[in-house]
Design a protein around this motif. Structure first.
Motif, short mmCIF file in Angstrom:
data_model
loop_
_atom_site.label_atom_id
_atom_site.label_comp_id
_atom_site.label_asym_id
_atom_site.label_seq_id
_atom_site.Cartn_x
_atom_site.Cartn_y
_atom_site.Cartn_z
N THR A 172 38.80 12.74 33.58
CA THR A 172 37.98 12.68 32.37
C THR A 172 37.93 14.09 31.80
OG1 THR A 172 36.63 10.92 33.29
CG2 THR A 172 35.73 12.11 31.42
N ILE A 173 38.27 14.22 30.53
CA ILE A 173 38.24 15.50 29.83
C ILE A 173 37.25 15.33 28.67
CG2 ILE A 173 39.56 17.25 28.60
CD1 ILE A 173 42.06 16.18 30.08
N THR A 174 36.15 16.07 28.72
CA THR A 174 35.07 15.92 27.77
C THR A 174 34.89 17.18 26.94
OG1 THR A 174 33.95 14.52 29.39
CG2 THR A 174 32.63 15.30 27.54
N ARG A 175 34.82 17.02 25.62
CA ARG A 175 34.58 18.17 24.72
C ARG A 175 33.18 18.66 24.92
NH1 ARG A 175 35.93 20.06 19.27
NH2 ARG A 175 34.96 22.11 19.29
N LYS A 176 33.04 19.98 25.05
CA LYS A 176 31.71 20.60 25.26
C LYS A 176 31.19 21.15 23.95
CE LYS A 176 30.51 22.11 29.09
NZ LYS A 176 30.06 22.97 30.08
#
Length: 176
Positions: A172-176
């Motif tokens: 999972t790659i989540t924009r911060k």
């Protein structure tokens, strides 16, 4: 203000507005990357994330480069990360000897900063490699799973082939 100056002023504002939105798209974005080991009994070595533009430093035809071979055979991503240079990120787990592996059921997280629209994740699960590419949504990120490949080193075929299965590791790659 005279009419010609208003026109120049308005045109300047439009140009600045267009430049501002183009520049905003070129700003590095920060993402949190989480990798979860879905396997029942195997450990995952440290994870390397890189722009797909660096694929030529990972793959050499149907085999891998010497630096990527080092990662696949030893689990150590440092040679490959050094070969890639800027844009290579390494995430380490906290399990198993020597305390940098990712045990079954556990997750590791690390932060990246990138302009790249697509990245590759690669890691070793002895004696194979987990890898996949992820197109990054600038607003959200991405998610998916890592596929598993045998590089044919032990068999001396030096040909990369897929290993059956689909539940090796979730990303999972989540924009911060």
């Amino acid at each position: 203000m005279s009419r010609p100056l208003v026109g120049i002023w308005a045109a300047s504002l439009v140009a600045l507005s267009l430049f501002g939105s183009a520049a905003a798209q070129d700003k590095p974005r920060t993402y949190e990357v989480t990798v979860t080991n879905l396997m029942e009994s195997e450990l995952i070595a440290p994870v390397l994330l890189t722009p797909i533009a660096a694929d030529a430093k990972i793959f050499d035809g149907s085999y891998v480069t010497p630096e990527a071979e080092e990662l696949v055979l030893t689990g150590d991503p440092s040679m490959l990360a050094a070969s890639i240079g800027w844009g290579a990120f390494v995430g380490r787990g906290e399990d198993g000897p020597p305390g940098i592996l990712l045990a079954p059921g556990n997750s590791l997280s690390f932060e990246i900063i990138t302009l790249d629209p697509e990245v590759r994740i690669i890691a070793m699960v002895a004696p194979t490699v987990l890898t996949a590419t992820f197109a990054l949504d600038p607003d959200d990120g991405a998610d998916g799973q890592l596929a598993r490949f045998d590089i044919g080193h032990d068999e001396n075929t030096k040909t990369t082939t897929a290993v059956a299965g689909e539940d090796f590791a979730a990303v999972t790659i989540t924009r911060k």
